[in-house]
Scaffold this active site. Structure first.
Site, PDB file in Angstrom:
ATOM      1  N   ALA A 237     -24.258   4.588 -11.307  1.00  0.00           N
ATOM      2  CA  ALA A 237     -24.123   3.587 -12.362  1.00  0.00           C
ATOM      3  C   ALA A 237     -23.206   4.036 -13.496  1.00  0.00           C
ATOM      4  O   ALA A 237     -23.282   3.505 -14.603  1.00  0.00           O
ATOM      5  CB  ALA A 237     -25.500   3.239 -12.918  1.00  0.00           C
TER       6      ALA A 237
ATOM      7  N   ALA B 134     -29.479   1.729 -11.167  1.00  0.00           N
ATOM      8  CA  ALA B 134     -28.972   2.090 -12.490  1.00  0.00           C
ATOM      9  C   ALA B 134     -30.119   2.567 -13.371  1.00  0.00           C
ATOM     10  O   ALA B 134     -30.636   1.835 -14.216  1.00  0.00           O
ATOM     11  CB  ALA B 134     -28.262   0.906 -13.121  1.00  0.00           C
ATOM     12  N   GLY B 135     -30.545   3.796 -13.140  1.00  0.00           N
ATOM     13  CA  GLY B 135     -31.674   4.295 -13.898  1.00  0.00           C
ATOM     14  C   GLY B 135     -32.955   3.611 -13.478  1.00  0.00           C
ATOM     15  O   GLY B 135     -33.061   3.057 -12.373  1.00  0.00           O
TER      16      GLY B 135
ATOM     17  N   ASN C 250     -30.899  11.716  -5.246  1.00  0.00           N
ATOM     18  CA  ASN C 250     -30.093  10.574  -5.679  1.00  0.00           C
ATOM     19  C   ASN C 250     -28.706  11.015  -6.106  1.00  0.00           C
ATOM     20  O   ASN C 250     -28.538  12.043  -6.766  1.00  0.00           O
ATOM     21  CB  ASN C 250     -30.789   9.833  -6.835  1.00  0.00           C
TER      22      ASN C 250
ATOM     23  N   ASP D 168     -35.555   8.900 -16.161  1.00  0.00           N
ATOM     24  CA  ASP D 168     -34.213   8.309 -16.028  1.00  0.00           C
ATOM     25  C   ASP D 168     -34.235   6.869 -16.523  1.00  0.00           C
ATOM     26  O   ASP D 168     -33.494   6.013 -16.043  1.00  0.00           O
ATOM     27  CB  ASP D 168     -33.720   8.384 -14.580  1.00  0.00           C
TER      28      ASP D 168
ATOM     29  N   ASP E  86     -40.808   6.794  -9.048  1.00  0.00           N
ATOM     30  CA  ASP E  86     -41.089   5.400  -9.408  1.00  0.00           C
ATOM     31  C   ASP E  86     -41.311   4.499  -8.201  1.00  0.00           C
ATOM     32  O   ASP E  86     -41.472   3.288  -8.356  1.00  0.00           O
ATOM     33  CB  ASP E  86     -39.951   4.836 -10.274  1.00  0.00           C
TER      34      ASP E  86
ATOM     35  N   ARG F  98     -27.198  19.962  10.436  1.00  0.00           N
ATOM     36  CA  ARG F  98     -26.008  20.770  10.681  1.00  0.00           C
ATOM     37  C   ARG F  98     -25.176  20.942   9.413  1.00  0.00           C
ATOM     38  O   ARG F  98     -24.479  21.939   9.257  1.00  0.00           O
ATOM     39  CB  ARG F  98     -25.149  20.137  11.781  1.00  0.00           C
TER      40      ARG F  98
ATOM     41  N   GLU G 187     -24.889  13.364 -19.205  1.00  0.00           N
ATOM     42  CA  GLU G 187     -24.837  13.060 -17.774  1.00  0.00           C
ATOM     43  C   GLU G 187     -23.466  12.434 -17.513  1.00  0.00           C
ATOM     44  O   GLU G 187     -23.291  11.237 -17.571  1.00  0.00           O
ATOM     45  CB  GLU G 187     -25.968  12.117 -17.363  1.00  0.00           C
TER      46      GLU G 187
END
Length: 377
Positions: free
Chosen positions: A133, A302-303, A212, A267, A241, A220, A122
């Protein structure tokens, strides 16, 4: 050794039936309806679903996959296994090419053992404006040659690359990744609708945590979300979550994409299964408060501290999805994306006996991987 699990409510991709199944040498050899033909281990009418497949996971129990530390990685896998995840892909985060290669080489040894199902990069080929993050100072323009070196470091175990389609060199890198058997995922991106479609045409087939770290859906300016949702070649990851995405938007994605194109992911980070406090995600400092992880500087999410069993329960209770639908989203669909659906992801003859036993409250009562109990009901 042969084992029969009896008195079960077996959840297949299309239905739930009362029945039994037999396991030999780690594989499912029979799946039957009604009473078992011989005495077996009674599950007392509890549900049996396929073991969860988490294709986007950064760690847990204090272990962080981006460090490449094998003992810590084992702790993370064990934590998630107790929550029903029998197949885990180790996700790395943006770092220097040297440190990414070293982490991949170390984790590849755990893939050789069968502890991990692969490695996911990632970053570092993501957009500064949507890096979340990830350390913005370590971001790089996509390079097919550089990524080829990372694939080589992973010794055949690199499963996925998240990349921003709008970056210079991105489309060539996507093509190179796909040619090497790596799934290309679009995410952490500022791409517009057209550029996202170009990424899909180049070979990308996954949306990294849809909604995310990407522009919002607009009437539009539809942006990447519309492109990713509408294209039947794309599987969309969702973090269920209660923090990352509003339930209404989760329902929208599930309604448009369906269970065969939605993959629930965690994640999760090293803080998963532990108390609130400060942790690291790659080189970035993270503070967890009330189970929600954010960067200590800037406050970006952050995750997560999510486990797949919680995602499963929320999908049934909050989203109103059926057990077969959710079992596909948490097992069969991600297994298919990873090229593993021939062995795992559903309860069927010939597949690995990767199973989760759920009580009436959908809490995990037992977990089996390849015919061996991790937690016996």
């Amino acid at each position: 050794m042969s084992l029969t699990l009896a008195d079960a409510r077996i959840v297949t991709p299309d239905a739930v039936h009362e029945g039994w199944l037999t396991i030999e040498d780690g594989r499912i050899t029979h799946v039957g309806h009604g009473s078992a033909p011989r005495p077996g281990h009674s599950l007392g009418g509890r549900h049996v679903v396929p073991g969860f497949v988490d294709m986007h996971n950064h760690g847990g129990a204090g272990g962080s996959f981006p460090t490449g530390e094998q003992d810590k990685a084992r702790d993370a896998v064990a934590l998630h296994a107790r929550h029903g995840t029998t197949t885990t892909v180790a996700s790395l985060v943006t770092d220097t090419p040297e440190r990414l290669a070293a982490a991949a080489a170390s984790l590849a040894e755990l893939c050789d053992e069968g502890l991990l199902a692969g490695i996911h990069f990632e970053g570092p080929y993501i957009a500064r404006a949507r890096c979340g993050a990830h350390d913005p100072e370590l971001l790089r323009e996509p390079s097919p040659a550089e990524f080829a070196a990372l694939v080589k470091a992973g010794r055949g175990h690199v499963r996925m690359l998240t990349i921003a389609a709008e970056l210079p060199g991105a489309l060539d890198t996507i093509r190179m990744a796909v040619a090497e058997g790596v799934v290309a995922a679009l995410g952490h991106s500022a791409a517009d609708y057209e550029r996202t479609l170009a990424g899909i045409e180049a070979g990308a087939t996954v949306a990294t945590h849809l909604y995310n770290a990407m522009p919002q859906l607009g009437h539009r300016d539809p942006g990447p979300i519309a492109a990713l949702l509408q294209d039947e070649r794309v599987t969309v990851e969702l973090i269920n979550d209660g923090v990352h995405v509003h339930p209404a938007m989760l329902r929208l994605a599930c309604a448009v994409a369906g269970a065969d194109r939605v993959a629930m992911i965690t994640d999760s980070i090293s803080a998963t299964g532990l108390s609130d406090g400060e942790y690291l995600l790659g080189p970035m400092r993270v503070r967890v408060v009330d189970g929600v992880a954010r960067l200590t500087e800037g406050g970006s999410i952050a995750g997560s501290t999510l486990t797949m069993d919680t995602a499963f329960r929320r999908a049934v209770r909050e989203l109103g999805l059926s057990l077969p639908e959710v079992s596909r989203m948490t097992a069969l669909t991600p297994a298919r994306v990873l090229g593993l659906s021939g062995r795992t992801g559903s309860i069927a003859v010939g597949k690995d006996a990767d199973l989760v036993v759920l009580g009436d409250d959908l809490e995990v009562a037992g977990v089996m991987k390849r015919g061996a109990w991790i937690a016996e009901p």
